[in-house]
Write a protein that holds these residues in place. Structure first.
Motif, PDB file in Angstrom:
ATOM      1  N   SER A 101      -5.616 -12.407  20.533  1.00 14.91           N
ATOM      2  CA  SER A 101      -4.436 -12.970  20.432  1.00 14.91           C
ATOM      3  C   SER A 101      -4.358 -12.766  18.865  1.00 14.91           C
ATOM      4  N   PRO A 102      -2.698 -13.229  18.024  1.00 16.03           N
ATOM      5  CA  PRO A 102      -3.102 -12.601  16.629  1.00 16.03           C
ATOM      6  C   PRO A 102      -4.530 -12.860  16.066  1.00 16.03           C
ATOM      7  N   THR A 103      -4.943 -14.168  16.414  1.00 16.67           N
ATOM      8  CA  THR A 103      -6.388 -14.487  15.438  1.00 16.67           C
ATOM      9  C   THR A 103      -7.685 -14.048  15.921  1.00 16.67           C
ATOM     10  N   SER A 104      -7.697 -13.405  17.550  1.00 19.56           N
ATOM     11  CA  SER A 104      -9.076 -12.509  17.131  1.00 19.56           C
ATOM     12  C   SER A 104      -9.101 -11.975  16.503  1.00 19.56           C
ATOM     13  N   HIS A 105     -10.569 -11.349  15.759  1.00 18.22           N
ATOM     14  CA  HIS A 105     -10.509 -10.282  15.305  1.00 18.22           C
ATOM     15  C   HIS A 105     -10.594  -9.311  15.830  1.00 18.22           C
ATOM     16  N   ALA A 106     -10.547  -8.457  17.019  1.00 14.44           N
ATOM     17  CA  ALA A 106     -10.103  -7.274  18.010  1.00 14.44           C
ATOM     18  C   ALA A 106      -9.485  -5.995  16.609  1.00 14.44           C
ATOM     19  N   PRO A 107      -9.771  -5.266  16.192  1.00  7.91           N
ATOM     20  CA  PRO A 107      -9.101  -4.141  16.357  1.00  7.91           C
ATOM     21  C   PRO A 107      -7.455  -3.557  17.011  1.00  7.91           C
ATOM     22  N   PRO A 108      -6.563  -2.834  16.309  1.00  7.50           N
ATOM     23  CA  PRO A 108      -5.704  -2.907  16.464  1.00  7.50           C
ATOM     24  C   PRO A 108      -5.908  -2.282  17.747  1.00  7.50           C
ATOM     25  N   GLN A 109      -5.292  -2.164  19.418  1.00  6.00           N
ATOM     26  CA  GLN A 109      -5.167  -0.787  19.728  1.00  6.00           C
ATOM     27  C   GLN A 109      -4.588   0.479  19.396  1.00  6.00           C
ATOM     28  N   PRO A 110      -5.138   1.287  19.918  1.00  8.22           N
ATOM     29  CA  PRO A 110      -3.852   2.816  18.696  1.00  8.22           C
ATOM     30  C   PRO A 110      -3.115   3.037  20.081  1.00  8.22           C
ATOM     31  N   ARG A 111      -1.702   3.690  19.499  1.00  9.51           N
ATOM     32  CA  ARG A 111      -0.578   4.093  20.238  1.00  9.51           C
ATOM     33  C   ARG A 111      -0.724   5.052  21.343  1.00  9.51           C
ATOM     34  N   PRO A 112      -0.259   4.344  23.103  1.00  9.97           N
ATOM     35  CA  PRO A 112      -1.132   5.475  23.171  1.00  9.97           C
ATOM     36  C   PRO A 112       0.279   7.427  23.335  1.00  9.97           C
ATOM     37  N   GLU A 113      -0.242   8.177  23.108  1.00 12.52           N
ATOM     38  CA  GLU A 113      -0.005   9.741  23.208  1.00 12.52           C
ATOM     39  C   GLU A 113       1.267   9.713  23.930  1.00 12.52           C
ATOM     40  N   PRO A 114       2.669  10.095  23.485  1.00 10.43           N
ATOM     41  CA  PRO A 114       3.726  10.357  24.206  1.00 10.43           C
ATOM     42  C   PRO A 114       3.403  11.533  25.430  1.00 10.43           C
ATOM     43  N   ARG A 115       3.830  11.459  26.869  1.00 13.57           N
ATOM     44  CA  ARG A 115       3.227  12.676  27.920  1.00 13.57           C
ATOM     45  C   ARG A 115       4.200  13.277  27.415  1.00 13.57           C
ATOM     46  N   GLY A 116       4.952  13.662  27.663  1.00 12.88           N
ATOM     47  CA  GLY A 116       5.701  13.863  27.146  1.00 12.88           C
ATOM     48  C   GLY A 116       6.549  15.421  26.234  1.00 12.88           C
ATOM     49  N   LEU A 117       7.110  16.395  26.870  1.00 10.73           N
ATOM     50  CA  LEU A 117       7.064  17.354  25.243  1.00 10.73           C
ATOM     51  C   LEU A 117       8.278  17.226  24.791  1.00 10.73           C
ATOM     52  N   ASP A 118       7.975  17.732  23.077  1.00  8.84           N
ATOM     53  CA  ASP A 118       9.776  17.074  22.392  1.00  8.84           C
ATOM     54  C   ASP A 118      10.901  18.612  22.705  1.00  8.84           C
ATOM     55  N   PRO A 119      11.511  18.091  22.359  1.00  8.43           N
ATOM     56  CA  PRO A 119      13.405  19.182  23.094  1.00  8.43           C
ATOM     57  C   PRO A 119      12.856  20.257  22.721  1.00  8.43           C
ATOM     58  N   VAL A 120      12.391  20.621  21.144  1.00 11.17           N
ATOM     59  CA  VAL A 120      12.165  21.279  20.817  1.00 11.17           C
ATOM     60  C   VAL A 120      11.759  22.769  21.370  1.00 11.17           C
ATOM     61  N   THR A 121      10.466  22.352  22.053  1.00 13.52           N
ATOM     62  CA  THR A 121       9.762  23.314  22.342  1.00 13.52           C
ATOM     63  C   THR A 121      10.407  23.404  23.981  1.00 13.52           C
ATOM     64  N   ILE A 122      10.844  22.552  24.452  1.00 12.14           N
ATOM     65  CA  ILE A 122      11.439  22.698  25.892  1.00 12.14           C
ATOM     66  C   ILE A 122      12.215  23.138  25.345  1.00 12.14           C
ATOM     67  N   ASN A 123      13.147  23.629  24.627  1.00  8.77           N
ATOM     68  CA  ASN A 123      14.156  24.486  24.818  1.00  8.77           C
ATOM     69  C   ASN A 123      13.465  26.064  24.004  1.00  8.77           C
ATOM     70  N   ALA A 124      12.598  26.270  23.398  1.00 10.68           N
ATOM     71  CA  ALA A 124      12.017  27.450  22.866  1.00 10.68           C
ATOM     72  C   ALA A 124      11.239  27.862  24.299  1.00 10.68           C
ATOM     73  N   LEU A 125      10.855  27.755  25.513  1.00  7.83           N
ATOM     74  CA  LEU A 125       9.783  28.374  26.533  1.00  7.83           C
ATOM     75  C   LEU A 125      11.085  29.918  27.190  1.00  7.83           C
ATOM     76  N   PRO A 126      10.809  30.053  27.307  1.00  6.96           N
ATOM     77  CA  PRO A 126      11.728  31.387  27.839  1.00  6.96           C
ATOM     78  C   PRO A 126      11.933  31.329  29.075  1.00  6.96           C
ATOM     79  N   ILE A 127      13.376  32.071  29.390  1.00  7.05           N
ATOM     80  CA  ILE A 127      14.629  32.270  30.278  1.00  7.05           C
ATOM     81  C   ILE A 127      14.684  33.023  30.358  1.00  7.05           C
ATOM     82  N   THR A 128      14.557  33.226  31.948  1.00  3.90           N
ATOM     83  CA  THR A 128      14.655  34.702  32.727  1.00  3.90           C
ATOM     84  C   THR A 128      15.735  34.662  33.627  1.00  3.90           C
ATOM     85  N   MET A 129      16.330  35.653  33.844  1.00  2.00           N
ATOM     86  CA  MET A 129      17.855  36.077  34.883  1.00  2.00           C
ATOM     87  C   MET A 129      16.604  36.487  36.057  1.00  2.00           C
ATOM     88  N   VAL A 130      17.125  36.260  37.297  1.00  2.00           N
ATOM     89  CA  VAL A 130      16.024  36.593  38.185  1.00  2.00           C
ATOM     90  C   VAL A 130      17.693  37.692  38.922  1.00  2.00           C
TER      91      VAL A 130
END
Length: 171
Positions: free
Chosen positions: A64-93
């Motif tokens: 509850s808001p009145t309790s003195h527990a420390p705030p929980q850290p936000r979970p880290e996003p699991r996916g990669l950002d679009p810049v990193t995804i677009n930077a992956l190498p593309i190859t022709m078969v």
């Protein structure tokens, strides 16, 4: 004669219904007390267990808001950002000639995400951590939700952090 007995009116007296002779003694009294005790103990255990369960459920919920527990850290996003995804190498078969990147793709004949076969001349993304190859659309959708290879679970988080850390040179 039988008909005269059937037609007699029913007469009863209050004195006949009195229970002066009704007595509970010995084993009957003992069994009634034992049965009542079992029912009472069972009811108390049931009520106590329900109270304990609700107490633990209330304590395990968010503080509850009145309790003195420390705030929980936000979970880290699991996916990669679009810049990193677009930077992956593309190859022709290519099935005819073998370049270094095409040799890795040639070993794999299908995308393990959609199970589609790689066609000659098709563009595929090769993950740098493990050299597994996938259709660009398939792996882009996967990496937006997860930061690892779909096949071997090799982490791609280290590569994404390299793209996100700004380098500041001061003199």
């Amino acid at each position: 004669m039988a008909s005269s007995q059937d037609s007699q009116p029913f007469h009863w007296h209050y004195a006949e219904l009195e229970d002066r002779d009704f007595q509970i003694r010995g084993r009957t009294l003992f069994f009634i007390i034992v049965l009542f005790s079992f029912v009472l103990v069972f009811t108390l255990i049931f009520v106590y267990s329900r109270w304990i369960c609700s107490f633990h459920r209330d304590n395990s919920s968010t503080p509850s808001p009145t309790s003195h527990a420390p705030p929980q850290p936000r979970p880290e996003p699991r996916g990669l950002d679009p810049v990193t995804i677009n930077a992956l190498p593309i190859t022709m078969v290519t099935r005819g000639r073998k370049s270094a990147a095409a040799a890795a793709v040639a070993l794999e004949s299908e995308c393990c995400i959609c199970l589609g076969v790689f066609e000659d001349g098709e563009k595929v993304k090769v993950l740098p951590a493990c050299q597994h190859s996938y259709h660009s659309e398939c792996v882009d959708r996967w990496l937006s939700a997860e930061s690892s290879c779909p096949l071997c679970r090799a982490s791609l988080r280290a590569e994404s952090e390299l793209h996100q850390i700004p380098v500041i040179v001061t003199q």
